[in-house]
Design an enzyme around this catalytic site. Structure first.
Site, PDB file in Angstrom:
ATOM      1  N   GLU A 167       9.536   1.997  10.972  1.00 31.37           N
ATOM      2  CA  GLU A 167      10.617   3.094  10.764  1.00 31.37           C
ATOM      3  C   GLU A 167       9.641   4.405  10.722  1.00 31.37           C
ATOM      4  O   GLU A 167       8.941   4.487   9.986  1.00 31.37           O
ATOM      5  CB  GLU A 167      11.241   2.950   9.555  1.00 31.37           C
ATOM      6  N   GLN A 203       1.465  19.389   3.607  1.00 34.98           N
ATOM      7  CA  GLN A 203       2.965  19.335   3.928  1.00 34.98           C
ATOM      8  C   GLN A 203       3.386  20.898   4.280  1.00 34.98           C
ATOM      9  O   GLN A 203       4.256  21.270   5.066  1.00 34.98           O
ATOM     10  CB  GLN A 203       3.690  18.638   3.071  1.00 34.98           C
ATOM     11  N   CYS A 261      13.737  11.563   6.221  1.00 37.25           N
ATOM     12  CA  CYS A 261      13.572  11.061   7.584  1.00 37.25           C
ATOM     13  C   CYS A 261      14.882  11.240   8.512  1.00 37.25           C
ATOM     14  O   CYS A 261      15.062  11.361   9.395  1.00 37.25           O
ATOM     15  CB  CYS A 261      13.135   9.557   7.794  1.00 37.25           C
ATOM     16  N   SER A 293       4.824   8.039   9.664  1.00 36.63           N
ATOM     17  CA  SER A 293       5.033   9.004  10.888  1.00 36.63           C
ATOM     18  C   SER A 293       4.737   8.139  12.163  1.00 36.63           C
ATOM     19  O   SER A 293       4.249   7.007  11.957  1.00 36.63           O
ATOM     20  CB  SER A 293       3.822   9.916  10.838  1.00 36.63           C
ATOM     21  N   GLN A 352       2.548   8.634  14.575  1.00 33.30           N
ATOM     22  CA  GLN A 352       1.104   8.635  14.867  1.00 33.30           C
ATOM     23  C   GLN A 352       0.708   7.276  14.146  1.00 33.30           C
ATOM     24  O   GLN A 352       0.022   6.766  14.970  1.00 33.30           O
ATOM     25  CB  GLN A 352       0.503   9.900  14.365  1.00 33.30           C
ATOM     26  N   GLU A 355       9.097  16.936  14.969  1.00 34.75           N
ATOM     27  CA  GLU A 355       9.550  16.769  13.573  1.00 34.75           C
ATOM     28  C   GLU A 355       8.981  17.725  12.824  1.00 34.75           C
ATOM     29  O   GLU A 355       7.537  17.792  12.932  1.00 34.75           O
ATOM     30  CB  GLU A 355       9.456  15.328  13.240  1.00 34.75           C
ATOM     31  N   LYS A 405       0.916  -1.095  -0.131  1.00 24.49           N
ATOM     32  CA  LYS A 405      -0.010  -0.068   0.051  1.00 24.49           C
ATOM     33  C   LYS A 405       0.945   1.226  -0.094  1.00 24.49           C
ATOM     34  O   LYS A 405       1.537   1.580   1.090  1.00 24.49           O
ATOM     35  CB  LYS A 405      -0.864  -0.107   1.304  1.00 24.49           C
TER      36      LYS A 405
HETATM   37  P1  NAP Z   1       2.103   8.829   7.079  1.00 27.23           P
HETATM   38  O1  NAP Z   1       1.040   9.836   7.083  1.00 27.23           O
HETATM   39  O2  NAP Z   1       2.233   8.139   8.573  1.00 27.23           O
HETATM   40  O3  NAP Z   1       1.810   7.978   5.999  1.00 27.23           O
HETATM   41  C1  NAP Z   1       2.680   6.601   5.684  1.00 27.23           C
HETATM   42  C2  NAP Z   1       1.659   5.587   5.069  1.00 27.23           C
HETATM   43  O4  NAP Z   1       0.562   5.065   5.958  1.00 27.23           O
HETATM   44  C3  NAP Z   1       1.171   6.097   3.751  1.00 27.23           C
HETATM   45  O5  NAP Z   1       0.968   5.111   2.878  1.00 27.23           O
HETATM   46  C4  NAP Z   1      -0.267   6.396   4.348  1.00 27.23           C
HETATM   47  O6  NAP Z   1      -1.401   6.345   3.280  1.00 27.23           O
HETATM   48  C5  NAP Z   1      -0.516   5.372   5.475  1.00 27.23           C
HETATM   49  N1  NAP Z   1      -1.490   5.547   6.260  1.00 27.23           N
HETATM   50  C6  NAP Z   1      -2.266   6.643   6.638  1.00 27.23           C
HETATM   51  N2  NAP Z   1      -3.273   6.406   7.719  1.00 27.23           N
HETATM   52  C7  NAP Z   1      -3.201   5.184   7.896  1.00 27.23           C
HETATM   53  C8  NAP Z   1      -3.728   4.341   8.586  1.00 27.23           C
HETATM   54  N3  NAP Z   1      -4.656   4.840   9.587  1.00 27.23           N
HETATM   55  N4  NAP Z   1      -3.422   2.994   8.966  1.00 27.23           N
HETATM   56  C9  NAP Z   1      -2.590   2.470   8.139  1.00 27.23           C
HETATM   57  N5  NAP Z   1      -1.620   3.147   7.063  1.00 27.23           N
HETATM   58  C10 NAP Z   1      -1.998   4.435   7.050  1.00 27.23           C
HETATM   59  O7  NAP Z   1       3.580   9.415   6.697  1.00 27.23           O
HETATM   60  P2  NAP Z   1       3.979  10.255   5.541  1.00 27.23           P
HETATM   61  O8  NAP Z   1       3.513  11.752   5.487  1.00 27.23           O
HETATM   62  O9  NAP Z   1       3.614   9.392   4.213  1.00 27.23           O
HETATM   63  O10 NAP Z   1       5.716  10.264   5.544  1.00 27.23           O
HETATM   64  C11 NAP Z   1       6.480  11.089   6.510  1.00 27.23           C
HETATM   65  C12 NAP Z   1       6.809  10.422   7.796  1.00 27.23           C
HETATM   66  O11 NAP Z   1       7.538   9.351   7.426  1.00 27.23           O
HETATM   67  C13 NAP Z   1       7.779  11.449   8.422  1.00 27.23           C
HETATM   68  O12 NAP Z   1       7.474  11.488   9.940  1.00 27.23           O
HETATM   69  C14 NAP Z   1       8.974  10.729   8.408  1.00 27.23           C
HETATM   70  O13 NAP Z   1      10.048  10.950   9.261  1.00 27.23           O
HETATM   71  C15 NAP Z   1       8.682   9.118   8.166  1.00 27.23           C
HETATM   72  N6  NAP Z   1       9.543   8.319   7.643  1.00 27.23           N
HETATM   73  C16 NAP Z   1      10.736   7.675   8.407  1.00 27.23           C
HETATM   74  C17 NAP Z   1      11.561   6.851   7.601  1.00 27.23           C
HETATM   75  C18 NAP Z   1      12.327   6.088   8.251  1.00 27.23           C
HETATM   76  O14 NAP Z   1      13.047   5.173   7.826  1.00 27.23           O
HETATM   77  N7  NAP Z   1      12.363   6.158   9.657  1.00 27.23           N
HETATM   78  C19 NAP Z   1      11.619   7.038   6.151  1.00 27.23           C
HETATM   79  C20 NAP Z   1      10.926   7.849   5.519  1.00 27.23           C
HETATM   80  C21 NAP Z   1      10.095   8.719   6.152  1.00 27.23           C
HETATM   81  P3  NAP Z   1      -1.941   7.602   2.664  1.00 27.23           P
HETATM   82  O15 NAP Z   1      -0.637   8.374   1.785  1.00 27.23           O
HETATM   83  O16 NAP Z   1      -2.861   7.256   1.711  1.00 27.23           O
HETATM   84  O17 NAP Z   1      -2.429   8.597   3.826  1.00 27.23           O
END
Ligand code: NAP
Length: 488
Positions: free
Chosen positions: A255, A336, A289, A234, A236, A390, A180
């Site tokens: 992650e 964002q 990240c 994220s 959350q 963050e 997904k």
């Molecule tokens: P996000 O909002 O948490 O979304 C990540 C994924 O989760 C997306 O595919 C999203 O789908 C999906 N998602 C949303 N709501 C969900 C739910 N209730 N249940 C299951 N999946 C759900 O994060 P993002 O904005 O895409 O990415 C930014 C974050 O990723 C930042 O916090 C960054 O630090 C972190 N990150 C961490 C790493 C690492 O390796 N530690 C690497 C890259 C990024 P939708 O897009 O359809 O909402």
């Protein structure tokens, strides 16, 4: 927002049980550098399709897991070759869907290809264990076995590399998957799935369902055949998924976010330190990240460093990442950008006016994109929101430290532990930092971001949970051991 399929719009379908499946609803991906440009439309997947995808993956598991691993590797090698053949166009699509500059997109597609080749080769190794027994004529060993159906949920910021570094090890170990992707950038991972399809991956082994995270994510974590879930995104959402997954005893890997420091000591190579902080903070528009969001600078060089940092930041060119010479592209979407602008306002209240930046850019053709100036706040202190949370954008908090020990204490004084960097020529400080810095990825005299695929990747503290990704460590999440004691 979902709209009915328009005949003239190219629509990228979901991939379930080896078939491209269109839905009656689609969602759009527009170019964050110019929202007039429609990059692609995607079929909006449903909870029902996630369930079908998981069932298809379960049905495909017995045959795929019994195929010998070098043969699985051959399919991954072929997929890598197909990606390589389309290297230029896939990189350009990534810039148009995510906003990063074309050289950054090229670097990422190259990395995805390398990741596929690396794990394709792992098919000829998949190391188990063979150790001598204490008993006579007993042969004891442990072999790796796959887990089963694995859910992969990925973010938009590395829309190709992160799906690649989950898909490739999952598949080589003999698992089947449901991917997904993030709704803000699904095309780059769709291209990987397309390459796997053309490379001859058997039906049901790989499934791709794009659409709203809440609905699809929930369906995935609840899907009966699911045995494990790998998530990057994220804190959350990751913590929410952990709650759900632990109720079912799913194996889970998370992650998540970071608030990464770069420590700059007075003995550092000054010019390189400035470059590395600017690179870590602002490249990829700060949406890594592993980006630097706190520069912790030793008192003795603080003022001089701040001045050089601001001068260097002023030279960065912000614009459409397809244009040559552009250093910093747009933020990925309106949400964002709004988050980043909100944190800039918080920063103004906490630390005063930024030393540079702080505005949305709309001049000279930028009005239709999500551009924000690279922004530097100075004299940020530990308790400020912009030192703790963050932001995930081009915003840097510069903080003053009395000495190395004070800098290390400040660097560790956050809930996160993803990456960290130090700029110094003092070997003792390097080793103290290596042993005492609370982060999963450390760099020395390099930017905090910019990792390779051959070593473990992942954080500590609230940034991560579960086994590491990438390198040989990736096998720990995607396989289990079966231990054998054999008397002969
Ligand atoms: P996000 O909002 O948490 O979304 C990540 C994924 O989760 C997306 O595919 C999203 O789908 C999906 N998602 C949303 N709501 C969900 C739910 N209730 N249940 C299951 N999946 C759900 O994060 P993002 O904005 O895409 O990415 C930014 C974050 O990723 C930042 O916090 C960054 O630090 C972190 N990150 C961490 C790493 C690492 O390796 N530690 C690497 C890259 C990024 P939708 O897009 O359809 O909402």
């Amino acid at each position: 927002m979902s709209t009915p399929i328009a005949k003239s719009t190219p629509t990228f379908a979901n991939y379930i049980n080896g078939e491209w499946v269109e839905s009656s609803q689609t969602f759009e991906k527009r170019n964050p550098a110019d929202t007039d440009e429609l990059v692609a439309s995607f079929s909006t997947g449903s909870a029902q399709e996630v369930a079908s995808a998981a069932n298809a993956a379960a049905a495909a598991f017995p045959a795929w897991s019994s195929l010998n691993a070098p043969a699985r590797g051959n399919i991954l090698f072929k997929a890598a070759d197909l990606l390589e053949r389309r290297f230029e166009s896939i990189a350009a699509e990534m810039t148009r869907e995510e906003g990063k500059t074309l050289p950054e997109s090229k670097g990422e597609v190259r990395r995805s290809i390398n990741i596929f080749r690396y794990f394709a080769g792992e098919g000829s190794r998949l190391p188990g264990m063979l150790v001598p027994s204490e008993r006579d004529r007993v042969h004891m060993f442990a072999i790796r076995k796959p887990i089963g159906v694995i859910g992969l949920i990925t973010p938009w910021n590395f829309p190709s590399a992160i799906p690649a570094w989950k898909l490739a090890p999952a598949l080589i170990c003999g698992n089947t998957v449901v991917l997904k992707p993030a709704s803000a950038a699904p095309l780059s991972s769709w291209r990987i799935v397309e390459a796997l399809h053309e490379a001859g991956i058997p039906r049901g082994v790989v499934n791709f369902v794009a659409g709203p995270g809440g609905e699809l994510g929930n369906a995935l974590v609840q899907a009966k055949p699911l045995k494990a879930l790998s998530f990057t995104g994220s804190c959350q959402i990751g913590n929410h998924l952990h709650d759900q997954a632990s109720k079912r005893r799913l194996r889970i890997q998370l992650e998540m976010g970071g608030k990464n420091p770069t420590i700059v000591l007075a003995d550092a190579d000054f010019k390189s330190a400035v470059e590395h902080v600017v690179n870590g903070a602002f490249f990829s528009t700060g949406q890594k990240c592993t980006a630097t969001s706190r520069a912790i600078v030793e008192d003795g060089i603080y003022d001089k460093f701040l001045e050089a940092l601001v001068d260097r930041t002023r030279k960065l060119k912000v614009g459409n990442g397809m244009e040559p010479g552009v250093d910093i592209g747009p933020l990925v979407d309106q949400a964002q950008m709004d988050t980043v602008l909100r944190y800039i306002e918080i920063g103004r209240k906490e630390a005063g006016a930024p030393k540079i930046g702080g505005r949305r850019l709309t001049e000279g053709g930028l009005a239709k994109g999500y551009f924000v100036e690279p922004t530097v706040f100075a004299d940020v202190t530990e308790s400020m929101t912009i030192a703790q949370e963050e932001i995930f954008g081009p915003v840097l908090a510069v903080m003053r430290a009395k000495n190395f020990e004070d800098a290390l204490r400040i660097a560790n004084n956050i809930p996160f532990g993803l990456s960290a960097s130090i700029q110094t020529t003092n070997l003792s400080h390097v080793f103290d930092y290596v042993y005492q810095m609370e982060a999963g990825l450390l760099t020395v005299n390099l930017p905090s971001a910019g990792v390779e695929y051959q070593l473990p990747f992942g954080g500590t503290k609230e940034s991560s949970f579960g086994p590491k990704e990438q390198g040989p460590a990736a096998l720990e999440f995607y396989s289990d051991y079966k231990t054998v004691y054999l008397k002969y």
